[in-house]
Design an enzyme around this catalytic site. Structure first.
Site, PDB file in Angstrom:
ATOM      1  N   ARG A  28       1.233  -0.967   0.345  1.00  0.00           N
ATOM      2  CA  ARG A  28       0.151   0.371   0.027  1.00  0.00           C
ATOM      3  C   ARG A  28       0.919   1.575  -0.096  1.00  0.00           C
ATOM      4  O   ARG A  28       0.581   2.217   0.980  1.00  0.00           O
ATOM      5  CB  ARG A  28      -0.461  -0.193   1.180  1.00  0.00           C
ATOM      6  CG  ARG A  28      -2.305  -0.883   0.995  1.00  0.00           C
ATOM      7  CD  ARG A  28      -2.771  -0.884   0.317  1.00  0.00           C
ATOM      8  NE  ARG A  28      -4.393  -1.292   0.590  1.00  0.00           N
ATOM      9  CZ  ARG A  28      -4.946  -2.189   1.216  1.00  0.00           C
ATOM     10  NH1 ARG A  28      -5.225  -0.684   1.247  1.00  0.00           N
ATOM     11  NH2 ARG A  28      -6.421  -2.682   0.838  1.00  0.00           N
ATOM     12  N   ARG A  32      -3.368   6.820   0.495  1.00  0.00           N
ATOM     13  CA  ARG A  32      -3.852   8.328   1.746  1.00  0.00           C
ATOM     14  C   ARG A  32      -2.933   8.549   2.795  1.00  0.00           C
ATOM     15  O   ARG A  32      -2.466  10.168   3.604  1.00  0.00           O
ATOM     16  CB  ARG A  32      -4.616   7.350   2.488  1.00  0.00           C
ATOM     17  CG  ARG A  32      -6.075   7.320   1.513  1.00  0.00           C
ATOM     18  CD  ARG A  32      -7.509   6.489   2.124  1.00  0.00           C
ATOM     19  NE  ARG A  32      -6.765   5.355   2.551  1.00  0.00           N
ATOM     20  CZ  ARG A  32      -7.500   4.242   3.032  1.00  0.00           C
ATOM     21  NH1 ARG A  32      -9.201   4.874   3.017  1.00  0.00           N
ATOM     22  NH2 ARG A  32      -7.326   2.930   3.667  1.00  0.00           N
ATOM     23  N   ARG A  41      -6.483  12.454  -4.366  1.00  0.00           N
ATOM     24  CA  ARG A  41      -7.971  11.778  -4.420  1.00  0.00           C
ATOM     25  C   ARG A  41      -9.819  12.618  -4.375  1.00  0.00           C
ATOM     26  O   ARG A  41     -10.659  12.416  -4.581  1.00  0.00           O
ATOM     27  CB  ARG A  41      -8.080  10.957  -3.207  1.00  0.00           C
ATOM     28  CG  ARG A  41      -9.649  10.268  -2.488  1.00  0.00           C
ATOM     29  CD  ARG A  41      -9.809   9.251  -1.919  1.00  0.00           C
ATOM     30  NE  ARG A  41      -8.802  10.431  -0.573  1.00  0.00           N
ATOM     31  CZ  ARG A  41      -8.675  10.053   0.587  1.00  0.00           C
ATOM     32  NH1 ARG A  41      -9.171   8.909   1.582  1.00  0.00           N
ATOM     33  NH2 ARG A  41      -9.146  11.199   2.144  1.00  0.00           N
ATOM     34  N   ASP A  78      -6.299  -2.319  -7.312  1.00  0.00           N
ATOM     35  CA  ASP A  78      -7.230  -3.152  -6.031  1.00  0.00           C
ATOM     36  C   ASP A  78      -7.502  -4.478  -6.658  1.00  0.00           C
ATOM     37  O   ASP A  78      -7.292  -5.279  -7.475  1.00  0.00           O
ATOM     38  CB  ASP A  78      -8.313  -3.245  -5.790  1.00  0.00           C
ATOM     39  CG  ASP A  78      -8.451  -2.892  -4.195  1.00  0.00           C
ATOM     40  OD1 ASP A  78      -7.844  -2.394  -3.160  1.00  0.00           O
ATOM     41  OD2 ASP A  78      -9.470  -3.882  -3.800  1.00  0.00           O
ATOM     42  N   TYR A 155     -14.864 -11.480   0.260  1.00  0.00           N
ATOM     43  CA  TYR A 155     -15.139 -10.532   0.169  1.00  0.00           C
ATOM     44  C   TYR A 155     -16.789 -10.535  -1.140  1.00  0.00           C
ATOM     45  O   TYR A 155     -17.934  -9.845  -0.964  1.00  0.00           O
ATOM     46  CB  TYR A 155     -14.578  -9.879  -1.465  1.00  0.00           C
ATOM     47  CG  TYR A 155     -13.958  -9.015   0.032  1.00  0.00           C
ATOM     48  CD1 TYR A 155     -13.772  -7.459   0.409  1.00  0.00           C
ATOM     49  CD2 TYR A 155     -12.453  -8.943   0.048  1.00  0.00           C
ATOM     50  CE1 TYR A 155     -12.923  -6.684   1.274  1.00  0.00           C
ATOM     51  CE2 TYR A 155     -11.211  -8.287   0.151  1.00  0.00           C
ATOM     52  CZ  TYR A 155     -11.724  -7.722   1.296  1.00  0.00           C
ATOM     53  OH  TYR A 155     -11.037  -7.024   2.509  1.00  0.00           O
TER      54      TYR A 155
HETATM   55  O1  CP3 Z   1       0.065  -1.570  -1.994  1.00  0.00           O
HETATM   56  C1  CP3 Z   1       0.065  -0.729  -2.860  1.00  0.00           C
HETATM   57  O2  CP3 Z   1       0.017   0.585  -3.301  1.00  0.00           O
HETATM   58  C2  CP3 Z   1      -1.283  -1.357  -4.343  1.00  0.00           C
HETATM   59  C3  CP3 Z   1      -2.370  -0.696  -3.413  1.00  0.00           C
HETATM   60  C4  CP3 Z   1      -3.595  -1.627  -3.157  1.00  0.00           C
HETATM   61  C5  CP3 Z   1      -4.925  -1.351  -2.946  1.00  0.00           C
HETATM   62  N1  CP3 Z   1      -5.640  -2.160  -2.238  1.00  0.00           N
HETATM   63  C6  CP3 Z   1      -5.499   0.398  -3.015  1.00  0.00           C
HETATM   64  C7  CP3 Z   1      -6.343   0.654  -2.262  1.00  0.00           C
HETATM   65  C8  CP3 Z   1      -3.169  -3.125  -2.946  1.00  0.00           C
HETATM   66  C9  CP3 Z   1      -2.301  -3.947  -2.998  1.00  0.00           C
HETATM   67  C10 CP3 Z   1      -4.678  -3.437  -2.463  1.00  0.00           C
HETATM   68  C11 CP3 Z   1      -5.165  -5.190  -1.765  1.00  0.00           C
HETATM   69  C12 CP3 Z   1      -6.289  -5.109  -1.124  1.00  0.00           C
HETATM   70  N2  CP3 Z   1      -7.085  -4.635  -1.283  1.00  0.00           N
HETATM   71  C13 CP3 Z   1      -6.039  -6.138  -0.034  1.00  0.00           C
HETATM   72  C14 CP3 Z   1      -4.667  -7.071  -0.236  1.00  0.00           C
HETATM   73  C15 CP3 Z   1      -3.960  -6.703   0.574  1.00  0.00           C
HETATM   74  C16 CP3 Z   1      -4.088  -6.081   1.729  1.00  0.00           C
HETATM   75  O3  CP3 Z   1      -4.400  -4.631   2.777  1.00  0.00           O
HETATM   76  O4  CP3 Z   1      -4.600  -7.307   2.671  1.00  0.00           O
HETATM   77  C17 CP3 Z   1      -7.623  -6.307  -0.501  1.00  0.00           C
HETATM   78  C18 CP3 Z   1      -7.843  -7.133   1.052  1.00  0.00           C
HETATM   79  C19 CP3 Z   1      -8.150  -5.461  -0.517  1.00  0.00           C
HETATM   80  C20 CP3 Z   1      -9.388  -4.808  -0.365  1.00  0.00           C
HETATM   81  C21 CP3 Z   1      -9.681  -3.625  -0.099  1.00  0.00           C
HETATM   82  N3  CP3 Z   1      -9.228  -2.497  -1.248  1.00  0.00           N
HETATM   83  C22 CP3 Z   1      -9.832  -2.607   1.140  1.00  0.00           C
HETATM   84  C23 CP3 Z   1     -10.164  -3.820   2.340  1.00  0.00           C
HETATM   85  C24 CP3 Z   1      -9.917  -1.065   1.000  1.00  0.00           C
HETATM   86  C25 CP3 Z   1     -10.622   0.179   1.950  1.00  0.00           C
HETATM   87  C26 CP3 Z   1      -9.877  -0.069   3.210  1.00  0.00           C
HETATM   88  C27 CP3 Z   1      -9.069   0.997   3.953  1.00  0.00           C
HETATM   89  O5  CP3 Z   1      -7.904   1.200   4.564  1.00  0.00           O
HETATM   90  O6  CP3 Z   1     -10.006   1.502   3.986  1.00  0.00           O
HETATM   91  C28 CP3 Z   1      -9.748  -1.140  -0.051  1.00  0.00           C
HETATM   92  C29 CP3 Z   1      -9.248   0.281  -1.018  1.00  0.00           C
HETATM   93  C30 CP3 Z   1      -8.627   0.612  -1.177  1.00  0.00           C
HETATM   94  N4  CP3 Z   1      -8.132  -0.060  -1.742  1.00  0.00           N
HETATM   95  C31 CP3 Z   1      -7.414   1.597  -1.113  1.00  0.00           C
HETATM   96  C32 CP3 Z   1      -5.987   1.911  -1.553  1.00  0.00           C
HETATM   97  C33 CP3 Z   1      -5.246   2.825  -1.384  1.00  0.00           C
HETATM   98  C34 CP3 Z   1      -8.180   2.652   0.316  1.00  0.00           C
HETATM   99  C35 CP3 Z   1      -9.202   3.447  -0.285  1.00  0.00           C
HETATM  100  C36 CP3 Z   1      -8.588   4.705  -0.881  1.00  0.00           C
HETATM  101  O7  CP3 Z   1      -7.512   5.163  -1.243  1.00  0.00           O
HETATM  102  O8  CP3 Z   1      -9.380   5.398  -1.532  1.00  0.00           O
END
Ligand code: CP3
Length: 354
Positions: A28, A32, A41, A78, A155
């Protein structure tokens, strides 16, 4: 300037080479905690737009590369991104997370799923990865990623993030044939998607089975491991030289079983000591991760100590420095910068011998 023949650090570590310092990136690492991301964003509030419009996804992927020069640049996307191509639409809603409506809960829905045709439903991924490779050159390794079948099914079936996974586990324990059918379809589509990412420029692939640590080891062997293996087997059949990493959150109880997936590198969270992880995994598997993301809320002396401790315990072969899970949104940006700087200045011979 890095010469054109130079293989980037992360790729070398992933191939098991001995190095002076471990390559470093963060799960990640775009997102943010970075002000440039929050500003962008505000202008583009839809997550799907930010991750599916190539110009935006490329820009976001490169934000941490420009700011910190990590050894790995991960595609901004994602794990849910391929699901609409199988007939499962989703959205990501600020402060609620992913939403899948309607969730997949019946035989009819499972039967109606399409197998993913990545070229058709994910054309933006090719453009993003190709451009990232061009922009990054040999300065860093471009990472692709996917969700593993169990976590994607969680999910799709729960319909959102879950604390206890009652719906998917209820299905696993009452209608296992339906869940197995779904997991198998996911595995074949995910394997096709991984191959497409590699063909588009990804040099290393990380598979996130984030929520497989919620399973008992016995159920992990039934519902998670065989489908991780099915993805890895299909990918390695056509792309044997692309290193694969497997990440699970809360994995200390299934660490040895993670290696059975067939991946090259196991990404460990912080609930296991890195030296013990090394011992339990043996010499043929690389390691990544392990630093508690909350360490970045500590003092810079403390951050440095923990980096050194992890490196000493992991040794100087087949180790990629990373956090034990994604960087947290409230992390002070200067501490993220310090993490990268410190890691890149370390001479591993000193770190290992002192
Ligand atoms: O690593 C990176 O920089 C690449 C970006 C990335 C995102 N999602 C962007 C994202 C990666 C590798 C993911 C994978 C992902 N998505 C996982 C596996 C990694 C982990 O954390 O275990 C999972 C479970 C998801 C599903 C998911 N997507 C969730 C649970 C959420 C909300 C999380 C939160 O903290 O709100 C997302 C949204 C998401 N995907 C965000 C980002 C940067 C946050 C939303 C935003 O920035 O607007």
């Amino acid at each position: 300037m890095t010469g054109s023949s130079q293989v980037p650090y992360l790729l070398r570590a992933a191939r098991g080479e001995k190095l002076d310092r471990p390559p470093v990136w963060m799960m990640r690492q775009a997102g943010r905690y970075m002000k440039v991301y929050r500003d962008l964003r505000d202008k583009y509030p839809s997550f799907r737009d930010r991750s599916e419009i190539p110009e935006l996804a490329i820009e976001i992927s490169l934000q941490p590369f420009r700011a910190f020069q990590p050894d790995g640049v991960i595609l901004f996307s994602d794990i849910l991104t391929p699901l609409p191509g199988m007939g499962i639409p989703f959205d990501i809603i600020e402060s609620r997370g992913p939403v899948i409506d309607p969730p997949i809960r019946s035989w009819d829905q499972v039967r109606q799923l399409r197998s993913l045709e990545p070229e058709e439903s994910l054309p933006f991924i090719r453009e993003i990865l190709q451009t990232l490779r061009r922009e990054v050159g040999n300065q860093a390794t471009v990472l692709g990623f996917v969700g593993a079948p169990w976590t994607l099914a969680a999910y799709a079936i729960e319909g959102k993030s879950s604390k206890d996974y009652t719906v998917i586990k209820g299905m696993a324990f009452s209608e296992p044939a339906m869940l197995h059918e779904f997991l198998g379809k996911l595995a074949d589509s995910i394997a096709a998607y991984v191959r497409y990412q590699i063909d588009s420029g990804a040099q290393v692939i990380q598979m996130f089975d984030s929520w497989a640590g919620q399973l008992t080891p016995q159920d992990y062997e039934t519902f998670a491991l065989p489908y991780q293996q099915r993805v890895v087997r299909q990918v390695k059949a056509t792309h044997p030289d692309t290193p694969m990493i497997l990440y699970i959150s809360g994995s200390a109880g299934v660490l040895e079983r993670m290696a059975l997936s067939g991946v090259d590198i196991v990404s460990v969270d912080w609930t296991v000591d890195m030296a013990e992880a090394r011992q339990r995994l043996g010499p043929n598997v690389g390691v990544q991760g392990n630093v508690d993301p909350c360490v970045l809320f500590g003092s810079q002396d403390f951050i440095r100590e923990r980096i050194l401790d992890t490196i000493r315990k992991a040794g100087n072969r087949g180790h990629i420095l990373n956090l034990g899970h994604g960087i947290l949104p409230k992390t002070p940006e200067e501490n993220a910068a310090f993490f990268f700087e410190t890691a890149k200045q370390i001479d591993q011979r000193l770190a290992v011998s002192s």
